[in-house]
Design an enzyme around this catalytic site. Structure first.
Site, PDB file in Angstrom:
ATOM      1  N   SER A 173     -16.572 -21.851 -29.362  1.00 46.79           N
ATOM      2  CA  SER A 173     -16.739 -22.570 -28.099  1.00 46.79           C
ATOM      3  C   SER A 173     -16.480 -24.051 -28.372  1.00 46.79           C
ATOM      4  O   SER A 173     -16.049 -24.414 -29.468  1.00 46.79           O
ATOM      5  CB  SER A 173     -18.110 -22.302 -27.495  1.00 46.79           C
ATOM      6  N   LEU A 174     -16.721 -24.906 -27.393  1.00 46.05           N
ATOM      7  CA  LEU A 174     -16.349 -26.313 -27.534  1.00 46.05           C
ATOM      8  C   LEU A 174     -17.585 -27.200 -27.585  1.00 46.05           C
ATOM      9  O   LEU A 174     -18.582 -26.898 -26.919  1.00 46.05           O
ATOM     10  CB  LEU A 174     -15.489 -26.732 -26.338  1.00 46.05           C
ATOM     11  N   CYS A 189     -56.779  -7.477 -14.864  1.00 42.84           N
ATOM     12  CA  CYS A 189     -56.312  -8.195 -13.677  1.00 42.84           C
ATOM     13  C   CYS A 189     -55.064  -7.491 -13.141  1.00 42.84           C
ATOM     14  O   CYS A 189     -54.097  -7.290 -13.882  1.00 42.84           O
ATOM     15  CB  CYS A 189     -55.983  -9.638 -14.038  1.00 42.84           C
ATOM     16  N   ASP A 209       0.824  -1.221   0.000  1.00 37.03           N
ATOM     17  CA  ASP A 209       0.000   0.000   0.000  1.00 37.03           C
ATOM     18  C   ASP A 209       0.850   1.259   0.000  1.00 37.03           C
ATOM     19  O   ASP A 209       0.521   2.244  -0.662  1.00 37.03           O
ATOM     20  CB  ASP A 209      -0.913   0.023   1.239  1.00 37.03           C
ATOM     21  N   GLU A 239     -10.197 -17.453 -19.237  1.00 40.63           N
ATOM     22  CA  GLU A 239     -11.483 -17.314 -18.558  1.00 40.63           C
ATOM     23  C   GLU A 239     -11.377 -16.290 -17.433  1.00 40.63           C
ATOM     24  O   GLU A 239     -10.413 -16.317 -16.664  1.00 40.63           O
ATOM     25  CB  GLU A 239     -11.866 -18.685 -17.973  1.00 40.63           C
ATOM     26  N   CYS A 285     -57.321 -11.881  -9.246  1.00 43.26           N
ATOM     27  CA  CYS A 285     -58.563 -11.126  -9.467  1.00 43.26           C
ATOM     28  C   CYS A 285     -59.798 -12.023  -9.329  1.00 43.26           C
ATOM     29  O   CYS A 285     -60.921 -11.531  -9.345  1.00 43.26           O
ATOM     30  CB  CYS A 285     -58.551 -10.444 -10.839  1.00 43.26           C
ATOM     31  N   LYS A 287      -7.929 -31.531 -24.972  1.00 40.51           N
ATOM     32  CA  LYS A 287      -7.414 -30.928 -26.212  1.00 40.51           C
ATOM     33  C   LYS A 287      -6.284 -31.778 -26.787  1.00 40.51           C
ATOM     34  O   LYS A 287      -5.409 -32.230 -26.035  1.00 40.51           O
ATOM     35  CB  LYS A 287      -6.835 -29.532 -25.922  1.00 40.51           C
ATOM     36  N   TYR A 331      -5.737 -19.960 -21.009  1.00 42.02           N
ATOM     37  CA  TYR A 331      -5.587 -21.333 -21.496  1.00 42.02           C
ATOM     38  C   TYR A 331      -5.492 -21.485 -23.014  1.00 42.02           C
ATOM     39  O   TYR A 331      -5.483 -22.596 -23.523  1.00 42.02           O
ATOM     40  CB  TYR A 331      -6.737 -22.205 -20.982  1.00 42.02           C
ATOM     41  N   CYS A 348     -58.469 -17.103 -11.042  1.00 43.10           N
ATOM     42  CA  CYS A 348     -57.208 -16.360 -10.942  1.00 43.10           C
ATOM     43  C   CYS A 348     -56.918 -16.075  -9.466  1.00 43.10           C
ATOM     44  O   CYS A 348     -57.796 -15.592  -8.751  1.00 43.10           O
ATOM     45  CB  CYS A 348     -57.321 -15.057 -11.736  1.00 43.10           C
ATOM     46  N   LYS A 385     -18.750 -32.400 -19.632  1.00 47.30           N
ATOM     47  CA  LYS A 385     -19.489 -31.668 -18.594  1.00 47.30           C
ATOM     48  C   LYS A 385     -19.816 -32.620 -17.443  1.00 47.30           C
ATOM     49  O   LYS A 385     -20.332 -33.715 -17.676  1.00 47.30           O
ATOM     50  CB  LYS A 385     -20.800 -31.104 -19.167  1.00 47.30           C
ATOM     51  N   ASP A 418     -15.652 -22.198 -14.749  1.00 44.42           N
ATOM     52  CA  ASP A 418     -16.998 -21.648 -14.920  1.00 44.42           C
ATOM     53  C   ASP A 418     -16.939 -20.128 -14.799  1.00 44.42           C
ATOM     54  O   ASP A 418     -16.978 -19.573 -13.709  1.00 44.42           O
ATOM     55  CB  ASP A 418     -17.907 -22.242 -13.832  1.00 44.42           C
ATOM     56  N   GLU A 454      -7.687 -30.262 -19.063  1.00 49.88           N
ATOM     57  CA  GLU A 454      -7.677 -29.037 -18.244  1.00 49.88           C
ATOM     58  C   GLU A 454      -9.001 -28.878 -17.540  1.00 49.88           C
ATOM     59  O   GLU A 454     -10.017 -29.412 -18.000  1.00 49.88           O
ATOM     60  CB  GLU A 454      -7.523 -27.803 -19.155  1.00 49.88           C
ATOM     61  N   CYS A 489     -55.545 -16.291 -17.180  1.00 48.11           N
ATOM     62  CA  CYS A 489     -56.493 -15.305 -16.654  1.00 48.11           C
ATOM     63  C   CYS A 489     -56.709 -14.338 -17.813  1.00 48.11           C
ATOM     64  O   CYS A 489     -55.753 -13.727 -18.300  1.00 48.11           O
ATOM     65  CB  CYS A 489     -55.887 -14.569 -15.457  1.00 48.11           C
ATOM     66  N   ARG A 548     -16.269 -12.733 -25.538  1.00 49.58           N
ATOM     67  CA  ARG A 548     -16.453 -13.598 -26.705  1.00 49.58           C
ATOM     68  C   ARG A 548     -17.623 -13.121 -27.563  1.00 49.58           C
ATOM     69  O   ARG A 548     -17.588 -13.202 -28.779  1.00 49.58           O
ATOM     70  CB  ARG A 548     -16.716 -15.032 -26.233  1.00 49.58           C
ATOM     71  N   LYS A 564     -12.395 -27.129 -16.784  1.00 53.83           N
ATOM     72  CA  LYS A 564     -13.266 -26.203 -17.523  1.00 53.83           C
ATOM     73  C   LYS A 564     -13.780 -25.194 -16.496  1.00 53.83           C
ATOM     74  O   LYS A 564     -14.623 -25.510 -15.656  1.00 53.83           O
ATOM     75  CB  LYS A 564     -14.416 -26.957 -18.178  1.00 53.83           C
TER      76      LYS A 564
HETATM   77  S1  IVH Z   1     -10.523 -23.727 -24.807  1.00 53.49           S
HETATM   78  C1  IVH Z   1     -10.975 -22.935 -29.312  1.00 53.49           C
HETATM   79  N1  IVH Z   1     -10.121 -24.296 -22.306  1.00 53.49           N
HETATM   80  O1  IVH Z   1     -15.585 -23.120 -22.108  1.00 53.49           O
HETATM   81  C2  IVH Z   1     -11.116 -23.390 -27.912  1.00 53.49           C
HETATM   82  N2  IVH Z   1     -12.170 -23.240 -22.856  1.00 53.49           N
HETATM   83  O2  IVH Z   1     -17.541 -24.491 -23.882  1.00 53.49           O
HETATM   84  C3  IVH Z   1     -11.145 -22.298 -26.937  1.00 53.49           C
HETATM   85  N3  IVH Z   1     -13.591 -22.713 -20.921  1.00 53.49           N
HETATM   86  O3  IVH Z   1     -15.877 -20.625 -24.559  1.00 53.49           O
HETATM   87  C4  IVH Z   1     -11.640 -22.681 -25.598  1.00 53.49           C
HETATM   88  N4  IVH Z   1     -12.246 -23.511 -19.374  1.00 53.49           N
HETATM   89  O4  IVH Z   1     -15.265 -19.923 -22.134  1.00 53.49           O
HETATM   90  C5  IVH Z   1     -10.979 -23.768 -23.191  1.00 53.49           C
HETATM   91  N5  IVH Z   1      -9.575 -24.800 -20.098  1.00 53.49           N
HETATM   92  C6  IVH Z   1     -10.420 -24.278 -20.985  1.00 53.49           C
HETATM   93  C7  IVH Z   1     -11.654 -23.704 -20.586  1.00 53.49           C
HETATM   94  C8  IVH Z   1     -12.513 -23.200 -21.567  1.00 53.49           C
HETATM   95  C9  IVH Z   1     -13.403 -22.908 -19.604  1.00 53.49           C
HETATM   96  C10 IVH Z   1     -14.812 -22.118 -21.502  1.00 53.49           C
HETATM   97  C11 IVH Z   1     -14.578 -21.078 -22.564  1.00 53.49           C
HETATM   98  C12 IVH Z   1     -15.237 -21.617 -23.801  1.00 53.49           C
HETATM   99  C13 IVH Z   1     -16.219 -22.592 -23.248  1.00 53.49           C
HETATM  100  C14 IVH Z   1     -16.504 -23.684 -24.263  1.00 53.49           C
END
Ligand code: IVH
Length: 668
Positions: free
Chosen positions: A83-84, A427, A38, A169, A407, A286, A221, A404, A310, A116, A112, A422, A135, A114
């Protein structure tokens, strides 16, 4: 101090603080005490204030926030942010592995977590952060630089003066969400439902001070351009990004070979995931070799070299205390489960929709039953089933209501439909609901006019119709005297109402509550029609010709704008001073696109049709599904249908894929 000494000290402090930030937020190994940190930060802030000529956008002092923007600018991703594809069991992972092996590719993967949260793209030039974006729809995102700069683990300068884009992320830890919610509950504010919504909501703040307070974090990532740095595997890309100073989840990624090792990793992480300080909702798998990734390529939506496994939805047991009925703004009656509060996947669940009478009968639910509740990710909670074996005999049968609940008028159920309605247009529940909808976040966004307050104001006769909202200031004195409304909160409420007058038209259009018109359709419509008069003067065909608007919606729109009560309402709102124009997110313009009507036919290889359609609309053009004399341009991909023939017949300008690709690639 002499000028060069000042600069030297500033540079020294910046280095020191950047290093301390990195050690604290990225490596999780602090070397300075909080007090020391600080002290240095304050010294740097003071010097930058005193010597503004040495201030810099990349100074670590910018991490405390302070920048306020008007609205989010759009950013087109040079490389789409895909996305995946989701997979839900080991069999689907095996299918993925088979597809990889079939291409003669070695099945070596990186597994890796995933995370949230929400994905982010970070752009650096000469090693300095120049912008960050969401995105969005994968093609266009929003510029969130001002907020991302406040995230402590995002370096404002990296360890090499190179140009680079990295992706990852943004997330909020479980503990931070808990702390924020504790505070919000004390202040009587609604709690943030889960870490993902909390992170996304924080990053979409216009004022970066608020975002800074939300203590967001990142895991990086993905490197979209590995070949530019001579990198050959994904695991090397992770190491490279980590060395540049990004926060890469080293413990959370592992090189695995073949299906068995993938399965072992998934089992191991499934067992520990609840102990992690942040939420993960699956495992990303991947292909490690980047050459193999290239060989596998992409579909229009997903890479073919990765899948997202998932975790199964979580189920918990609780008691169904009651079933209560609510009346929506269209008059639809919904039975709702009142549950003994339980936490499922980080959110407290007290209610769950039971949709309609048939649904409750199908599930054979009785009041007093022990029921299982399921929640997956950000999906709304669902009552799965009643645990019939736990019934004690005291449970009460569900009985559908005939009148309802508000009313008292007799409910109607049309033949072949499942919902009860209704139909009493006056109402109070329907009216209150439509007023709440008008003020809701995605509509006019009037903070402070939520369910309870609106019910009070309605019952006190202060607000009966939409225009009354804008006359609420006449009741200021009464409001202040009311229990629970302080002077300041009344002022804030009245200011929020006044501010809403200048909203862009899509908010008003959505807020009017035209049947079937959600916020996305409202935005699409105002991008095309630009102002309310154009919408009011549009014909049924004008609506129907728009892609994504079917005959029912076209009918609803045309009827709404030709109903005398609605016309009067709109005229009144005009007189009150509400903005009736689309203000545009960025008012993008392109001579060859803006103001033109396009029809897309055939398969495009460089981008899917929906994404292209979004870009055209963004740039002030419109797309429709059929070719007519009004069409300006037909864009023709592979295997075009009859639209191509019709375009030639009507002598309409035709563009091939090369032409539109060239235009899109050169858009600002
Ligand atoms: S790779 C081209 N790696 O999951 C691939 N995505 O369902 C780029 N996410 O849109 C994504 N952890 O927001 C990748 N270790 C990870 C991730 C990850 C979370 C999210 C990301 C993506 C979505 C796909």
């Amino acid at each position: 101090m002499k000028s060069n000494e000042v600069l030297e000290r500033i540079l020294y402090l910046r280095d020191l603080i950047n290093k301390a930030n990195y050690e604290y937020y990225v490596l999780d190994k602090p070397t300075l005490t909080d007090q020391e940190f600080d002290k240095y930060l304050r010294e740097l802030e003071n010097l930058e204030l005193e010597f503004p000529e040495y201030d810099s956008e990349t100074s670590p002092t910018k991490k405390v926030g302070g920048e306020v923007i008007d609205r989010f600018k759009k950013v087109i991703h040079k490389i789409p942010m895909l996305s995946l594809p989701d997979v839900f069991d080991i069999m689907e992972i095996e299918d993925f592995n088979t597809r990889v092996v079939k291409e003669n590719i070695e099945p070596t993967y990186v597994c890796e977590y995933k995370i949230d949260g929400l994905s982010v793209s970070l752009h650096y030039e000469q090693g300095k952060l120049i912008f960050a974006s969401t995105r969005g729809d994968g093609i266009t995102g929003e510029d969130i630089t001002h907020n991302v700069k406040t995230i402590k683990s995002v370096p404002l300068t990296i360890n090499k003066p190179i140009d680079i884009e990295v992706r990852g992320e943004i997330y909020m830890s479980k503990k931070v969400l808990e702390e924020i919610n504790k505070k919000r509950e004390l202040e009587g504010q609604p709690i943030l439902q889960n870490v993902r919504n909390a992170a996304a909501g924080s990053i979409r703040q216009l004022d970066s001070k608020i975002a800074a307070e939300r203590k967001l974090d990142t895991w990086i990532y993905h490197l979209p351009n590995p070949e530019d740095y001579g990198i050959e595997t994904h695991s090397d890309a992770l190491t490279f990004m980590s060395e540049l100073g990004f926060k890469v989840n080293k413990e959370a990624n592992k090189i695995v070979k073949g299906i068995k090792e993938i399965e072992e990793y998934i089992n191991k992480i499934s067992n520990i995931r609840h102990d992690l300080p942040y939420e993960i909702d699956g495992i990303v798998i991947k292909v490690n070799s980047l050459l193999s990734q290239k060989q596998l390529g992409f579909t229009s939506k997903y890479p073919k070299w990765a899948v997202a496994y998932k975790f199964p939805a979580e189920e918990v047991l609780t008691k169904l205390q009651d079933i209560v009925f609510t009346v929506g703004r269209t008059g639809r009656i919904t039975p709702n489960a009142v549950l003994e509060p339980v936490i499922v996947m980080g959110s407290t669940i007290k209610r769950a929709t039971l949709h309609n009478e048939d649904y409750v009968i199908m599930k054979d639910l009785k009041i007093g039953d022990i029921v299982s509740i399921r929640k997956a990710g950000d999906v709304i909670p669902e009552v799965v089933e009643a645990k019939k074996e736990r019934r004690q005999g005291s449970e009460k049968e569900f009985i559908m209501i005939n009148n309802c609940p508000i009313c008292g008028s007799v409910l109607e159920k049309k033949k072949d439909q499942v919902d009860h309605y209704c139909v009493n247009l006056s109402c109070p529940a329907r009216k209150v609901e439509s007023l709440i909808h008008f003020c809701s976040r995605k509509a006019m966004n009037i903070d402070g006019l939520g369910i309870e307050i609106m019910e009070d104001l309605f019952n006190m006769d202060f607000i009966r119709h939409i225009p009354d909202i804008y006359a609420l200031h006449e009741h200021k004195k009464d409001l202040i005297e009311l229990e629970g409304y302080g002077n300041k909160s009344v002022d804030n409420l009245l200011a929020a109402i006044e501010d809403s007058k200048s909203n862009s038209l899509e908010r008003l259009l959505f807020g009017l509550g035209i049947s079937g018109i959600g916020d996305k359709t409202a935005l699409l419509l105002v991008k095309i029609f630009k102002n309310i008069d154009n919408l009011m003067n549009a014909t049924y065909d004008d609506f129907k010709n728009i892609k994504d608007i079917g005959p029912t919606l076209a009918d609803n729109l045309y009827n709404y704008f030709h109903n005398i009560d609605n016309i009067e309402l709109i005229e009144k709102l005009k007189t009150i001073g509400l903005n009736m124009n689309y203000l545009g997110e960025n008012e993008r313009h392109h001579d060859l696109i803006s103001g033109k009507r396009f029809v897309l036919t055939g398969t495009l290889t460089f981008m899917d049709r929906d994404s292209l359609s979004n870009i055209i609309i963004d740039y002030g053009g419109m797309t429709s599904s059929s070719v007519s004399k009004k069409t300006d341009v037909v864009i023709v991909g592979d295997n075009p249908g009859s639209k191509y023939e019709k375009a030639k017949e009507l002598n309409i300008e035709i563009w091939n894929e090369e032409k539109i690709k060239d235009i899109v690639n050169n858009l600002e």
